[in-house]
Design an enzyme around this catalytic site. Sequence first.
Site, PDB file in Angstrom:
ATOM      1  N   PRO A 357       0.814  -1.212   0.000  1.00  0.00           N
ATOM      2  CA  PRO A 357       0.000   0.000   0.000  1.00  0.00           C
ATOM      3  C   PRO A 357       0.849   1.265   0.000  1.00  0.00           C
ATOM      4  CG  PRO A 357      -0.336  -1.278   2.015  1.00  0.00           C
ATOM      5  CD  PRO A 357       0.641  -2.021   1.199  1.00  0.00           C
ATOM      6  N   PRO A 358       0.271   2.406  -0.274  1.00  0.00           N
ATOM      7  CA  PRO A 358       1.043   3.651  -0.336  1.00  0.00           C
ATOM      8  C   PRO A 358       1.667   4.004   1.011  1.00  0.00           C
ATOM      9  CG  PRO A 358      -1.173   3.975  -1.204  1.00  0.00           C
ATOM     10  CD  PRO A 358      -1.148   2.633  -0.593  1.00  0.00           C
ATOM     11  N   GLY A 359       2.823   4.599   0.956  1.00  0.00           N
ATOM     12  CA  GLY A 359       3.437   5.146   2.164  1.00  0.00           C
ATOM     13  C   GLY A 359       4.055   4.123   3.095  1.00  0.00           C
ATOM     14  N   LYS A 362       8.276   1.852   0.144  1.00  0.00           N
ATOM     15  CA  LYS A 362       8.838   1.138  -1.004  1.00  0.00           C
ATOM     16  C   LYS A 362       9.908   1.981  -1.692  1.00  0.00           C
ATOM     17  CE  LYS A 362       4.810   0.688  -2.940  1.00  0.00           C
ATOM     18  NZ  LYS A 362       3.978   1.298  -1.905  1.00  0.00           N
ATOM     19  N   THR A 363       9.520   3.209  -2.004  1.00  0.00           N
ATOM     20  CA  THR A 363      10.466   4.061  -2.714  1.00  0.00           C
ATOM     21  C   THR A 363      11.671   4.390  -1.845  1.00  0.00           C
ATOM     22  OG1 THR A 363       8.609   5.025  -3.880  1.00  0.00           O
ATOM     23  CG2 THR A 363      10.681   6.203  -3.999  1.00  0.00           C
ATOM     24  N   SER A 676     -14.358 -12.139  -1.316  1.00  0.00           N
ATOM     25  CA  SER A 676     -14.137 -12.314   0.116  1.00  0.00           C
ATOM     26  C   SER A 676     -15.247 -11.724   0.972  1.00  0.00           C
ATOM     27  CB  SER A 676     -12.778 -11.726   0.520  1.00  0.00           C
ATOM     28  OG  SER A 676     -12.833 -10.326   0.490  1.00  0.00           O
ATOM     29  N   LYS A 719      -6.134  -6.861   6.427  1.00  0.00           N
ATOM     30  CA  LYS A 719      -7.498  -6.857   6.962  1.00  0.00           C
ATOM     31  C   LYS A 719      -7.474  -6.830   8.486  1.00  0.00           C
ATOM     32  CE  LYS A 719      -9.669  -9.058   3.010  1.00  0.00           C
ATOM     33  NZ  LYS A 719     -10.061 -10.339   2.385  1.00  0.00           N
TER      34      LYS A 719
END
Length: 774
Positions: A357-359, A362-363, A676, A719
């Site tokens: 997910p963002p933030g 990763k970068t 799901s 989740k």
Amino acid sequence: MVDANRTYELPVLPVKNAVVFPSIVLPYVTDLPRSVAAIDYALSREDKTLAIFAQREPGSKDPGLQDLYSIGTAGVVRMFARSDTTVQVFLQGIERIEITELLSRDSFLMARVRSIPMGRDQGIETEAMEREILALAEKYFALAHPSHDVSIPQVVPPEGDFSPIVYSLGQLLGLPVARRQALLEASTLTAAMQLLEEHLNHEIQILEVRKKISDQAQSKISKNQREYILREQLEAIQKELGESNPTESEFAKLKSKFDACKLPEAIYDEVKKDFQRLQQIPTMSPEYQVARSHMELVLDLPWDSATEDNLDLNNARNVLDADHYGLKDIKERIIEQLAVMKLNPGAKSPILCFVGPPGVGKTSLGQSIARSLGRKFERFSLGGMSDEAELRGHRRTYIGAMPGRIIQALRRSGVRNPLVMLDEIDKLGRDFRGDPAAALMEILDPAQNCTFRDNYLDLPFDLSRVFFIVTANTVDTIPKPLFDRMETLHISGYGEEEKKEIAIQYLIPRQRSEAGLTGEQFCIPDATLASIIHRYTREAGVRELERMIGKLARKVAIRFAEQITDPVTIGNEDLAKMLGPERFFIEKLRRTLPPGVATGLAWTESGGDVLYVEVINLPYKESITLTGHLGEVMKESAIAAASYLQSQSGQLHLEIPAGAVHIHVPAGAIPKDGPSAGLTMAAALASLYSGLPTRSDTAMTGEITLSGLVLPVGGIKEKVLAARRADIHRIILPAENKKDLQELPDYIMAAMEFVFVGSIEEALAAVIPGLMPV
Ligand SMILES: Nc1ncnc2c1ncn2[C@@H]1O[C@H](COP(=O)(O)OP(=O)(O)OP(=O)(O)O)[C@@H](O)[C@H]1O
Ligand SMILES: [Mg+2]
């Protein structure tokens, strides 16, 4: 001077293509025996005079009287030279004569001739005519010989005889023989001048038209010439000033670059040829710029230069830990890679794909890996890129062509083994301009990328030393063949404790120093941090959290800037003032749920989320209505849930009312899909049919089958974290998902209660108290 109208005898000299005028000297060559004999005879006489007549037909070898014009000139033989057969003489005209009688026809012609002097006329008209002739003649010479300054009036004595001028003009203008003869035959000076004037006007017209034509041509040439001359002058001036020619010095620079550039052997000859060709292209031509930019790129590219990898494992561990909290698996994978590179220096660099997910870092992790390896770091985003040429470059034939992003990144980095991060590969576009995925495939395939050919560069470049890291939020939209070539590493979202740690160890110190504050001046206690995480952010990563901390730090910085100097510790009560009203509280409002509502868990690209499934019964014809922007798969699982409950109504003691059901999943604007939510739909329907509410402290996820089984689903960690963020502590999971819980940190495991189920019945029993008689 000879007397007018007297007759006398003279040897005859016929002349070809010429007319001898009185008072004019004419060179003449002949080899005709009769002419030679006539000349010899004249020379033997005291007066050395000949009767000179022009031939009507220049061709005839032995012209008789009928072949000659009857009016001619008496002329003196002036000088002469001879060879065996030919004689060269100068003939000077004396006076106009006319044949009256032919005397003998032996070795040459003798004739009796009569002198016919030109009629003398005077008066205004003649004078005007004279001046006109002079003016025209001047004009003529100015046009015909622009470089010579001929001024005829000055040549003429004011009161003199004008006829020599007329005759010499007749000679100079190169009139045809017939016209010259006419000029000679003109009975008066005025008549002769009229002839001459006609001819002068005609010649002047012709000359003027010629000049116009040549001027036009000249102006075209002269523009280029002008530029050329200016350039030459510039060069000369620069030489004088001791400055060298810019193109020369440019070229010298390029040349020294070329000499220094360590090109691979395979392309050396080709580049050299290009280089030599460049020298031959004129700098003014547009082609030169194109060829030069290309050559500059070729010579700028890091064909041979590379950074030395730092393969010290301990150092790498330290760097990675210093930059990022947690992320154990990924850090371990990087260390493994270093070990491989240490043992086998020729090993191909892997292509890693960080998914999460963002933030979640990763970068920034990519940057940190580059730092630990001691490699140069280059990054660009693939998001929205739909033009293949952006990656692979445009052919040089296009105006404004550029190399692709990969080659640009290599040029920037200056080494052939940088770490290149390709962000957001899952957002890759694709349209009529081509499929960038195809180009990426070539770039990322270790078997092909050692001879990557950029369209602009048009030379093979070895990308196999580049360490590629790709990032994505989801793997679903990555084209399969591309996905195959990468090694995927998942980074899931962070739980509250992890976020706290990240904030304390990384985010707060960073934001603090960015705002120019010290540790004492700005402090956020744990409790406040927890409030920020809970009430001001709802995310899988920590980007928003960092932004909030940054906001606080800046607010505190204002106070210090305004000279309030006591250290600031942010309390819970300060948050509303500094960050604005709490942003997230909706989930907690649903403390009690009415029958027909169940709590589900969903996985999204931005982490996990809690979702409520709401069902009501409507007095319409039997049908199922689904709303909330649901995908096909989700709709089908709703129908499967309804069908299952219908079939099991007896066993479950459900009273299924006649009429329609409406299933809605908020938030209505966000698209949702996937199997799901099947279990949650079943629970919501069962709750409606039984009139019993579901437990508000329990969330669930799971795919269902018509026979009542619960199948495992993905994204468990996200989740669970989402449930915890929403303050839900009891989760129903498919039994087969038990293994996924290993990814979760212990503190979360300790705080949560999990119920593992294999069938829908078990799940319903766990979430709807009182449904099943015990
Ligand atoms: N584990 C961590 N430890 C320290 N800082 C972290 C960690 N995870 C994320 N961060 C910080 O969070 C910020 C956002 O991270 P980053 O930009 O790398 O996210 P990302 O995963 O690339 O997100 P996106 O998918 O939106 O591009 C960075 O400042 C990074 O340093
Ligand atoms: Mg990123």
